[in-house]
Write an enzyme that holds these catalytic residues in place. Structure first.
Site, PDB file in Angstrom:
ATOM      1  N   ASP A  35       0.748  -1.460   0.309  1.00 45.58           N
ATOM      2  CA  ASP A  35      -0.391   0.119   0.061  1.00 45.58           C
ATOM      3  C   ASP A  35       0.861   1.522   0.059  1.00 45.58           C
ATOM      4  OD1 ASP A  35      -2.172   2.351   0.707  1.00 45.58           O
ATOM      5  OD2 ASP A  35      -2.609   1.232   1.906  1.00 45.58           O
TER       6      ASP A  35
ATOM      7  N   ASP B 159      -3.008   2.278  -5.184  1.00 42.32           N
ATOM      8  CA  ASP B 159      -2.145   1.474  -4.684  1.00 42.32           C
ATOM      9  C   ASP B 159      -1.703   0.371  -4.260  1.00 42.32           C
ATOM     10  OD1 ASP B 159      -3.943   2.881  -2.971  1.00 42.32           O
ATOM     11  OD2 ASP B 159      -2.360   3.491  -1.572  1.00 42.32           O
ATOM     12  N   GLU B 160      -3.022   0.062  -3.742  1.00 41.22           N
ATOM     13  CA  GLU B 160      -2.964  -1.517  -3.189  1.00 41.22           C
ATOM     14  C   GLU B 160      -3.495  -2.638  -4.192  1.00 41.22           C
ATOM     15  OE1 GLU B 160      -6.034  -2.259   0.476  1.00 41.22           O
ATOM     16  OE2 GLU B 160      -5.773   0.560  -0.313  1.00 41.22           O
TER      17      GLU B 160
HETATM   18  P1  TTP Z   1      -5.461   5.106   0.542  1.00 44.15           P
HETATM   19  O1  TTP Z   1      -4.646   3.704   0.311  1.00 44.15           O
HETATM   20  O2  TTP Z   1      -6.532   4.439   0.920  1.00 44.15           O
HETATM   21  O3  TTP Z   1      -4.642   6.076   1.393  1.00 44.15           O
HETATM   22  P2  TTP Z   1      -3.183   7.342   1.714  1.00 44.15           P
HETATM   23  O4  TTP Z   1      -2.370   5.803  -0.289  1.00 44.15           O
HETATM   24  O5  TTP Z   1      -3.947   8.394   0.519  1.00 44.15           O
HETATM   25  O6  TTP Z   1      -2.496   6.961   2.387  1.00 44.15           O
HETATM   26  P3  TTP Z   1      -2.353   5.484   3.070  1.00 44.15           P
HETATM   27  O7  TTP Z   1      -0.655   6.001   3.477  1.00 44.15           O
HETATM   28  O8  TTP Z   1      -2.679   6.003   4.395  1.00 44.15           O
HETATM   29  O9  TTP Z   1      -1.821   4.924   2.382  1.00 44.15           O
HETATM   30  O10 TTP Z   1      -5.984   4.995  -1.197  1.00 44.15           O
HETATM   31  C1  TTP Z   1      -4.870   5.214  -1.987  1.00 44.15           C
HETATM   32  C2  TTP Z   1      -5.357   6.301  -2.848  1.00 44.15           C
HETATM   33  O11 TTP Z   1      -6.866   6.084  -3.233  1.00 44.15           O
HETATM   34  C3  TTP Z   1      -5.425   7.964  -2.093  1.00 44.15           C
HETATM   35  O12 TTP Z   1      -3.927   8.638  -2.412  1.00 44.15           O
HETATM   36  C4  TTP Z   1      -6.448   8.719  -2.938  1.00 44.15           C
HETATM   37  C5  TTP Z   1      -7.071   7.740  -3.289  1.00 44.15           C
HETATM   38  N1  TTP Z   1      -8.535   7.854  -2.511  1.00 44.15           N
HETATM   39  C6  TTP Z   1      -9.596   8.649  -2.997  1.00 44.15           C
HETATM   40  O13 TTP Z   1      -9.520   9.942  -4.109  1.00 44.15           O
HETATM   41  N2  TTP Z   1     -10.724   8.815  -1.960  1.00 44.15           N
HETATM   42  C7  TTP Z   1     -10.750   8.344  -0.727  1.00 44.15           C
HETATM   43  O14 TTP Z   1     -11.402   7.893  -0.063  1.00 44.15           O
HETATM   44  C8  TTP Z   1      -9.868   7.319  -0.807  1.00 44.15           C
HETATM   45  C9  TTP Z   1      -9.761   6.807   1.222  1.00 44.15           C
HETATM   46  C10 TTP Z   1      -8.549   7.521  -1.113  1.00 44.15           C
HETATM   47 MG    MG Z   2      -1.729   3.889   0.061  1.00 42.91          MG
END
Ligand code: TTP
Ligand code: MG
Length: 353
Positions: free
Chosen positions: A8, A103-104
């Site tokens: 992630d 991203d995951e």
């Molecule tokens: P996430 O992996 O949930 O969050 P993140 O990568 O920004 O932060 P973390 O370090 O906690 O992993 O989500 C990945 C991407 O998806 C995030 O950068 C933006 C997008 N996204 C949205 O557009 N809306 C949302 O509600 C979420 C949770 C994510």
């Molecule tokens: Mg993330």
């Protein structure tokens, strides 16, 4: 026993923005829609999170919490490109990749032979390579199943790794907060806490039936997760066209006999992979692949394959006759048909009807 990695990226969209504009580094930034257009935050940097800014929050609210917040518009093309780069790296380790979002992803590296099969070293290498080639950091969780791998990737975030080896599963799960279980939201967590159930260890005091009575079907799942059990497979979304194994030998194989001797071990690895293939797939062809010591490659296919794998033996003898040379690499596999595959071949059948 599976080896699962959950990867992630850290504050993904924001990290790409910082990568492409280093002057943003260390600042509270967010990617999202404009506050004057009722936009919401997609994500934000860790500096912004310190002010309480969160994903899915109204941008106007975020700006009230953090007046210095730099709100940037989306650049979806850049995020997609980074996502593809990450996947290309994943593919060097396994075919069993289940993307959850840009991203995951879950990776099943049970059959990966790199780093002596150490999922921890594989995960570390993936993190390093993504940082070098994509220019962002990724956190990883390594565990025997998806449930625990996902929790683990969050454990040392950002830019961290956490490993739950099989021998630690029981102890780890015992003390795990029920709120960390995917599917346990605020409401369920409160219900559980009201029953004095705070950790997965506490959950074990209740039987499967008792949990089902209280939480329906999810109760049964809770019962399993409380023991760290999760049998869900890593599901790839794309339709496979073929499934094969191949091996480049440390020393060239001198003759037909030494090549044929290698079939059993290739078959063993192949059958392991075949066992994981979803049942809808049908085998259309068998094939072998041979790379000779002059680096030319030949493949030979059997259109109406036998029900056992004897074909590989005969195919290999024929393929080797194409050049009488020592062999560097041997591969064997199958071409597949899937009912949802709407490529040319299937459409033709439709017209024939
Ligand atoms: P996430 O992996 O949930 O969050 P993140 O990568 O920004 O932060 P973390 O370090 O906690 O992993 O989500 C990945 C991407 O998806 C995030 O950068 C933006 C997008 N996204 C949205 O557009 N809306 C949302 O509600 C979420 C949770 C994510
Ligand atoms: Mg993330």
């Amino acid at each position: 026993m599976r080896k699962i990695i959950h990867c992630d990226a850290d504050c993904f969209f924001a990290a790409i923005e910082v990568r492409d504009n280093p002057s943003l580094k260390g600042k509270p930034i967010a990617v999202g829609g404009r506050s004057d257009r009722r936009g919401v935050i997609s994500t934000c940097s860790y500096e912004a999170r310190r002010f309480g800014v969160r994903s899915a929050m109204a941008s106007a609210h975020a700006l009230r919490l953090c007046p210095d917040l730099l709100l940037l518009p989306h650049r979806m093309e850049a995020y997609k490109e980074a996502s593809l780069q990450m996947h290309a790296i994943f593919e060097d380790y396994t075919d069993l990749i289940e993307p959850l979002s840009l991203d995951e992803a879950y990776l099943d590296v049970s059959d990966c032979i790199l780093h002596q099969g150490s999922a921890t070293l594989i995960a570390e290498e993936i993190r390093q390579r993504i940082e070098q080639t994509v220019g962002i950091t990724v956190s990883a969780g390594v565990a025997p199943n998806k449930f625990l791998a996902k929790i683990a990737s969050d454990w040392n975030k950002p830019n961290g790794i956490f490993v739950i080896p099989p021998s630690d599963v029981d102890q780890f799960v015992q003390q795990l907060d029920v709120a960390k279980i995917h599917g346990v939201g605020k409401v369920t967590a409160e219900k559980l806490n009201a029953q004095n159930l705070y950790t997965c260890g506490d959950l074990r005091k209740w039987s499967d039936t008792e949990l089902q009575e209280r939480f329906g079907k999810f109760g049964s799942r809770l019962h399993q997760l409380a023991y760290g059990i999760d049998d869900r497979e890593v599901k790839t979304h794309r339709i496979r066209k073929s499934l094969s194994v191949e091996h480049t030998f440390a020393e060239d194989l001198a003759d037909e006999h030494s090549c044929l001797m290698k079939i059993p071990e290739l078959l063993e690895a192949f059958e392991k992979r075949l066992a994981r293939l979803p049942k809808e797939y049908k085998i259309a062809k068998h094939f072998v692949k041979v790379k000779f010591n002059n680096f030319t490659t030949t493949t030979l296919e059997q259109v109406n394959p036998s029900s056992d794998f004897d074909d590989f033996h005969n195919l290999l003898i024929k393929a080797l006759k194409r050049q009488n040379r020592p062999v560097r690499l041997l591969g064997l596999g199958v071409r597949l048909k899937h009912p949802d595959d709407n490529t040319f071949g299937n459409q033709l059948e439709l017209f024939n009807e």
